[in-house]
Design an enzyme around this catalytic site. Structure first.
Site, PDB file in Angstrom:
ATOM      1  CG  ASP A   1       2.416   5.034   5.748  1.00  0.00           C
ATOM      2  OD1 ASP A   1       3.476   5.345   5.190  1.00  0.00           O
ATOM      3  OD2 ASP A   1       1.939   3.883   5.675  1.00  0.00           O
TER       4      ASP A   1
ATOM      5  CB  SER B   1       6.783   1.814   9.671  1.00  0.00           C
ATOM      6  OG  SER B   1       6.068   0.847   8.946  1.00  0.00           O
ATOM      7  CG  HIS B   2       6.945  -3.618   9.245  1.00  0.00           C
ATOM      8  ND1 HIS B   2       6.366  -4.847   9.292  1.00  0.00           N
ATOM      9  CD2 HIS B   2       5.908  -2.731   9.415  1.00  0.00           C
ATOM     10  CE1 HIS B   2       5.068  -4.730   9.462  1.00  0.00           C
ATOM     11  NE2 HIS B   2       4.770  -3.475   9.548  1.00  0.00           N
ATOM     12  NE  ARG B   3       6.636   0.210   3.021  1.00  0.00           N
ATOM     13  CZ  ARG B   3       6.441   1.099   2.059  1.00  0.00           C
ATOM     14  NH1 ARG B   3       7.417   1.935   1.737  1.00  0.00           N
ATOM     15  NH2 ARG B   3       5.275   1.200   1.448  1.00  0.00           N
ATOM     16  CB  SER B   4       3.315  -5.253   3.612  1.00  0.00           C
ATOM     17  OG  SER B   4       3.420  -4.572   2.386  1.00  0.00           O
TER      18      SER B   4
ATOM     19  CD  GLN C   1      -2.283  -1.507   4.908  1.00  0.00           C
ATOM     20  OE1 GLN C   1      -2.514  -1.278   3.728  1.00  0.00           O
ATOM     21  NE2 GLN C   1      -1.279  -0.948   5.562  1.00  0.00           N
ATOM     22  CD  GLU C   2      -0.479  -1.804   8.897  1.00  0.00           C
ATOM     23  OE1 GLU C   2       0.086  -1.403   9.933  1.00  0.00           O
ATOM     24  OE2 GLU C   2      -0.010  -1.649   7.762  1.00  0.00           O
TER      25      GLU C   2
ATOM     26  CD  GLU D   1       2.336  -5.168   7.736  1.00  0.00           C
ATOM     27  OE1 GLU D   1       1.852  -4.802   8.835  1.00  0.00           O
ATOM     28  OE2 GLU D   1       2.735  -4.389   6.868  1.00  0.00           O
TER      29      GLU D   1
ATOM     30  CE  LYS E   1       3.064   0.647  10.152  1.00  0.00           C
ATOM     31  NZ  LYS E   1       1.710   0.771   9.575  1.00  0.00           N
TER      32      LYS E   1
ATOM     33  CE  LYS F   1       5.418   2.305   5.810  1.00  0.00           C
ATOM     34  NZ  LYS F   1       4.224   2.438   4.935  1.00  0.00           N
TER      35      LYS F   1
ATOM     36  CG  HIS G   1      -0.844  -5.446   4.226  1.00  0.00           C
ATOM     37  ND1 HIS G   1      -0.499  -4.637   5.276  1.00  0.00           N
ATOM     38  CD2 HIS G   1      -0.273  -4.889   3.125  1.00  0.00           C
ATOM     39  CE1 HIS G   1       0.258  -3.636   4.843  1.00  0.00           C
ATOM     40  NE2 HIS G   1       0.397  -3.763   3.535  1.00  0.00           N
TER      41      HIS G   1
ATOM     42  CB  SER H   1      -0.918  -0.005   1.224  1.00  0.00           C
ATOM     43  OG  SER H   1      -0.177   0.098   2.422  1.00  0.00           O
TER      44      SER H   1
ATOM     45  CG  ASP I   1      -2.075   1.992   8.394  1.00  0.00           C
ATOM     46  OD1 ASP I   1      -2.829   2.808   7.830  1.00  0.00           O
ATOM     47  OD2 ASP I   1      -1.000   1.595   7.897  1.00  0.00           O
TER      48      ASP I   1
ATOM     49  CD  GLU J   1       0.353   3.974   9.641  1.00  0.00           C
ATOM     50  OE1 GLU J   1       0.643   3.368  10.701  1.00  0.00           O
ATOM     51  OE2 GLU J   1       0.762   3.597   8.526  1.00  0.00           O
TER      52      GLU J   1
HETATM   53  O1  LIG Z   1       0.843   0.955   5.296  1.00  0.00           O
HETATM   54  C1  LIG Z   1       1.805   0.636   5.997  1.00  0.00           C
HETATM   55  O2  LIG Z   1       1.996   1.255   7.036  1.00  0.00           O
HETATM   56  C2  LIG Z   1       2.795  -0.401   5.540  1.00  0.00           C
HETATM   57  C3  LIG Z   1       3.465  -1.194   6.622  1.00  0.00           C
HETATM   58  O3  LIG Z   1       2.607  -1.801   7.523  1.00  0.00           O
HETATM   59  O4  LIG Z   1       2.294  -1.202   4.529  1.00  0.00           O
HETATM   60  P1  LIG Z   1       3.086  -1.262   3.128  1.00  0.00           P
HETATM   61  O5  LIG Z   1       4.500  -1.630   3.419  1.00  0.00           O
HETATM   62  O6  LIG Z   1       2.348  -2.285   2.314  1.00  0.00           O
HETATM   63  O7  LIG Z   1       3.000   0.126   2.535  1.00  0.00           O
HETATM   64 MG   LIG Z   2       0.433   2.743   6.716  1.00  0.00          MG
END
Ligand SMILES: O=C(O)[C@@H](CO)OP(=O)(O)O
Ligand SMILES: [Mg+2]
Length: 425
Positions: free
Chosen positions: A316, A368-371, A166-167, A208, A392, A341, A158, A43, A246, A289
């Site tokens: 984000d 933050s990580h990525r998916s 999404q989260e 994730e 996260k 990120k 995801h 995303s 999120d 978020e």
């Molecule tokens: O939206 C988000 O915050 C990220 C990570 O959880 O997702 P993605 O890496 O797919 O952009």
């Molecule tokens: Mg996000």
């Protein structure tokens, strides 16, 4: 002694979604050898740094990264090798200049970020410090262990068939220390699995590592989360385990009329903000978020005015770790915090700049990580070193997610004096 690169090599490896990504290894003249893995999102914001994917549809369905690896092994290596650099920051500047596009699209953001991460690992190793100690010293920040945000229910882009949001994350704000926060995340995760099974829902996992049950209504997921937190013996809320959302709302906004399609309804921005307010009234949600889409500029200002003193309003996709976009939003009061990120902007130097803009504005930051992830743990060190107080990295399950949490546990163990928890104002 200046930093000299004698060898730079990128190779195609797999990320956690079985999609190709890069590993970059870098060797310095004084014999330091480091390796960095490059993450990738699903995303993504439209203004993110642009990664290079191969044109050849015959390999990995056109998702290969041989072209990006070629940029590292060819043009970037030729330009950087055997040059004297005063710092990793200088290497980042050289990468930005060499690319010349502002979006990293010519060399590829995946190529650039791999080299940048490797350069920072190398600089820390040459200084005889761990990455987080080195980042803290360079950025002039006070290190702390972050509150982990465990993404335990995955939806949106995801998890096919999961919730629209999404989260759904667990945030152990009330934990006394980092290891206890991890324990809380893992115990609630186990209780949630038991509740989902008992109710006949799937316990299959999303990208994730969170569960991806076919439950559309966000309130129904939140009810289950609160029950699982209680089952595990914790208090739902800021004194115990709170919840962060999120929605990644840009993913469910209808372009034709700008309405948000959630749980079978088509809501205006204001109706969606009303819905969030009801959620915040009923559930222990502490952070929101991407509650709105990145192109809903006025909506962000209204969302912040309505809920900004009750929950953290975090951007984000809307800021993509870009210092200029964050500064603009600070002036407009369009959020209260930013997700961070490294691969959204492309270099560690620009990421540190984004963090500095947040700090100076009194904005909170969440690394933050990525998916799509690798086993690389740079973000754990970044969160500690920059003293962000929040990270996260997905569920407390799956190797590429727990690599970061386990790195944080190792840091906590090695340095018991590090404080844990949210950064002060
Ligand atoms: O939206 C988000 O915050 C990220 C990570 O959880 O997702 P993605 O890496 O797919 O952009
Ligand atoms: Mg996000």
């Amino acid at each position: 002694m200046p930093l000299r690169i004698t060898e730079l090599h990128a190779v195609e490896i797999l990320d956690s979604r079985a999609r190709p990504t890069l590993a970059v290894s870098l060797t310095t003249e004084d014999g330091i050898r480091v390796r960095a893995g490059v993450p990738a999102g699903a995303s993504t914001g439209t203004r993110e740094a642009v990664e290079l994917r191969d044109a050849d549809p015959g390999r990995y369905g056109g998702q290969g990264v041989l072209t990006a690896a070629g940029q590292v092994n060819g043009e970037i290596a030729r330009s950087l090798a055997a040059r004297d650099f005063a710092s990793a920051t200088e290497i980042d500047r050289a990468l930005i200049d060499l690319d010349g596009t502002g979006t990293k699209s010519r060399l590829g953001a995946n190529a650039v970020v791999g080299v940048s991460l490797a350069a920072w690992y190398a600089e820390a190793a040459r200084a005889g410090r761990g990455p987080w100690q080195h980042l803290a010293r360079t950025a002039g920040t006070t290190p702390r262990l972050p509150v982990p945000h465990f993404n335990v229910v995955n939806g949106g882009a995801h998890a096919t068939g999961g919730p629209d949001i999404q989260e759904f994350m667990l945030a152990p704000l009330g934990a006394p220390d980092f290891p206890e926060a991890v324990r809380a995340g893992a115990e609630v995760y186990a209780r949630l699995k038991a509740r989902l099974s008992a109710a006949g829902h799937s316990t299959g996992l999303g990208d994730e590592g969170g569960f991806a049950p076919a439950i559309r209504r966000p309130e129904d997921v939140l009810t289950l989360l609160v029950e699982a937190i209680t089952d595990a013996g914790y208090t739902p809320g800021r004194d115990g385990v709170a919840i962060a959302l999120d929605p990644a709302a840009g993913q469910f906004r209808r372009p034709a009329d700008g309405r948000y399609l959630i749980d079978g309804e088509a809501l205006t921005s204001d109706a969606l903000i009303d819905r969030y307010e009801e959620i915040v009234d009923r559930f222990p949600v502490w952070s929101l978020e991407d509650g709105l889409a990145e192109d809903d500029g006025d909506g962000w200002v209204r969302l912040t005015a309505r809920l900004g003193d009750r929950v953290q309003i975090m951007g984000d996709d809307v800021f993509v770790t870009d210092p200029a976009l964050i500064a603009e939003a600070v002036a407009r009061r369009a959020a209260t915090s930013a997700l961070i990120k490294v691969n959204q902007i492309g270099t560690v130097t620009e990421t540190l700049e984004a963090l500095r803009v947040c700090r100076e504005a009194g904005w909170a930051q969440m690394v933050s990580h990525r998916s799509g992830e690798t086993e690389d743990t740079f973000i754990a060190d970044l969160a500690v070193g920059a003293g962000t107080g929040q990270i996260k990295s997905g569920a407390p399950a799956r190797g590429e997610r727990i690599a970061k949490y386990n790195r944080l546990l190792a840091i906590a163990d090695a340095d018991p004096a590090l404080p844990y928890g949210l950064a002060g104002p």
